[in-house]
Motif scaffolding. Structure first.
Motif, mmCIF file in Angstrom:
data_model
loop_
_atom_site.group_PDB
_atom_site.id
_atom_site.type_symbol
_atom_site.label_atom_id
_atom_site.label_comp_id
_atom_site.label_asym_id
_atom_site.label_seq_id
_atom_site.Cartn_x
_atom_site.Cartn_y
_atom_site.Cartn_z
ATOM 1 N N GLY A 18 -5.933 40.421 26.981
ATOM 2 C CA GLY A 18 -6.628 40.535 28.257
ATOM 3 C C GLY A 18 -6.617 39.265 29.081
ATOM 4 O O GLY A 18 -5.621 38.541 29.149
ATOM 5 N N ILE A 19 -7.746 38.993 29.701
ATOM 6 C CA ILE A 19 -7.871 37.829 30.575
ATOM 7 C C ILE A 19 -7.635 36.533 29.812
ATOM 8 O O ILE A 19 -6.996 35.611 30.321
ATOM 9 C CB ILE A 19 -9.256 37.823 31.246
ATOM 10 C CG1 ILE A 19 -9.362 38.976 32.261
ATOM 11 C CG2 ILE A 19 -9.531 36.497 31.935
ATOM 12 C CD1 ILE A 19 -10.734 39.140 32.872
ATOM 13 N N GLY A 20 -8.136 36.452 28.591
ATOM 14 C CA GLY A 20 -7.975 35.230 27.815
ATOM 15 C C GLY A 20 -6.522 34.893 27.569
ATOM 16 O O GLY A 20 -6.110 33.728 27.693
ATOM 17 N N LYS A 21 -5.725 35.896 27.245
ATOM 18 C CA LYS A 21 -4.299 35.667 26.994
ATOM 19 C C LYS A 21 -3.592 35.232 28.266
ATOM 20 O O LYS A 21 -2.733 34.340 28.239
ATOM 21 C CB LYS A 21 -3.665 36.941 26.438
ATOM 22 C CG LYS A 21 -2.206 36.788 26.045
ATOM 23 C CD LYS A 21 -1.680 38.059 25.409
ATOM 24 C CE LYS A 21 -0.225 37.899 24.976
ATOM 25 N NZ LYS A 21 0.299 39.151 24.352
ATOM 26 N N VAL A 22 -3.944 35.836 29.392
ATOM 27 C CA VAL A 22 -3.340 35.469 30.672
ATOM 28 C C VAL A 22 -3.675 34.022 31.027
ATOM 29 O O VAL A 22 -2.810 33.263 31.493
ATOM 30 C CB VAL A 22 -3.819 36.426 31.782
ATOM 31 C CG1 VAL A 22 -3.428 35.896 33.161
ATOM 32 C CG2 VAL A 22 -3.239 37.814 31.574
ATOM 33 N N ILE A 23 -4.926 33.617 30.800
ATOM 34 C CA ILE A 23 -5.320 32.228 31.090
ATOM 35 C C ILE A 23 -4.557 31.260 30.188
ATOM 36 O O ILE A 23 -4.102 30.202 30.631
ATOM 37 C CB ILE A 23 -6.834 32.052 30.925
ATOM 38 C CG1 ILE A 23 -7.592 32.884 31.970
ATOM 39 C CG2 ILE A 23 -7.230 30.576 31.062
ATOM 40 C CD1 ILE A 23 -9.092 32.896 31.778
#
Length: 254
Positions: A18-23
Motif C-alpha cells: 500500500g502507501i508504505g511500499k509506495v513511500i
C-alpha cells in the motif's frame, strides 16, 4: 525548518504494501541512502530486499507490541526520517453492537501505536540531528462519516497527538509532518468501499516529500483533502500555528 530526502535514512511502518511500499520506493528514487521496512512479519518484506538489495532492511515492528517498537529503535539507530504509516480501518457506525470493541481496536493501533513510535524514536531523531517525523493521518481526522465513526474518531485523536508532537519535538529540531490523504486505492481503501473514487497511491509520496523539503506541517493529498484544506487553512494560520500562551493572553487579557 526544512530537510532534504537525498542521503537520508528512513524507517517506514507498514512498508510492505500500500502507501508504505509506495513511500519506500519513492524515497529510494529520490536518493535516500537506506530504508528500514518496519513490518509485523519481516518475511513480507523479502520482495523489497530482492528488488532493492541492502538499501532495504526489514525490521519487526508491531504497533500493538510496545517491545517490538523499542527493539526496532535500537536497530535503526541511524534513522533520521520516521514515517508512521501503519494503521487499521474498520467499517463501523456509532450504533453497531461492536462499536466499543472496534474503537478500542482502532485506537490501539492508530493512536497508542503512534504514541509508542514517537516515544521510541524521538531520542533517535534527536541524536541524529533532529530529522523528521511523519504521521499518516487522514481527511477523516477532520470530518467524520457515520459509517466510519470509530475510524474517524481514532484519526481525529491521532491528529491531535500529532499537533502536540509538532510543538514538543520542535525543541529538539525535529520537523513533524501531518499527512492527510483522501481515499486511496489500497487494499484497505478497497475493503472500505473507496475503490471507485479513490486516488492512486503514487500521489502520496510526492506530497509528503514536498512538505518535508519545504518545512510544512500539513501535507494535503488528493482532491478531497485539497478541498478540505482551503477553508481550514485560516484556522491553521490563526490558531494551530499560534503559541498557546499568547492565545490565553489574548482570550483572557492576561
Amino acid at each position: 525548518m526544512t530537510f532534504h530526502i537525498r542521503d537520508s535514512v528512513f524507517l517506514i511502518t507498514g512498508a510492505n504494501r500500500g502507501i508504505g511500499k509506495v513511500i519506500l520506493e519513492a524515497a529510494l528514487q529520490r536518493g535516500a541512502k537506506k530504508v528500514y521496512a518496519a513490518v509485523r512479519d519481516v518475511q513480507t518484506a523479502e520482495d523489497l530486499v530482492e528488488t532493492h538489495g541492502d538499501q532495504v532492511i526489514p525490521v519487526r515492528l508491531d504497533l500493538n507490541d510496545p517491545g517490538s517498537i523499542r527493539e526496532a529503535a535500537l536497530v535503526a539507530k541511524d534513522v533520521n526520517v520516521v514515517v508512521n504509516n501503519a494503521g487499521v480501518l474498520q467499517v463501523c457506525s456509532a450504533f453497531a453492537d461492536e462499536t466499543i470493541e472496534t474503537l478500542q481496536y482502532e485506537m490501539e493501533a492508530n493512536v497508542y501505536g503512534l504514541i509508542r513510535v514517537a516515544q521510541a524514536f524521538a531520542p533517535v531523531l534527536k541524536a541524529n540531528g533532529g530529522g523528521v517525523f511523519v504521521q499518516l493521518n487522514s481527511v477523516a481526522s477532520l470530518n467524520a462519516s457515520p459509517d466510519f465513526a470509530t475510524y474517524c474518531a481514532s484519526k481525529a485523536a491521532s491528529y491531535s497527538i500529532t499537533l502536540g508532537l509538532r510543538k514538543s519535538l520542535q525543541e529538539q529540531g525535529t520537523l513533524v509532518v501531518s499527512a492527510h490523504p483522501g481515499p486511496i486505492q489500497t487494499d484497505m481503501g478497497r475493503s472500505a468501499g473507496f475503490a471507485e473514487f479513490a486516488s492512486h497511491p503514487e500521489i502520496v509520496a510526492p506530497a509528503i516529500f514536498d512538505a518535508i523539503e519545504q518545512g510544512y506541517f500539513h501535507a494535503w493529498i488528493g482532491p478531497l483533502a485539497e478541498l478540505i484544506s482551503e477553508p481550514y487553512q485560516p484556522f491553521v494560520e490563526q490558531i494551530l500555528s499560534g503559541d498557546m500562551k499568547q492565545l490565553r493572553e489574548q482570550a483572557f487579557g492576561l
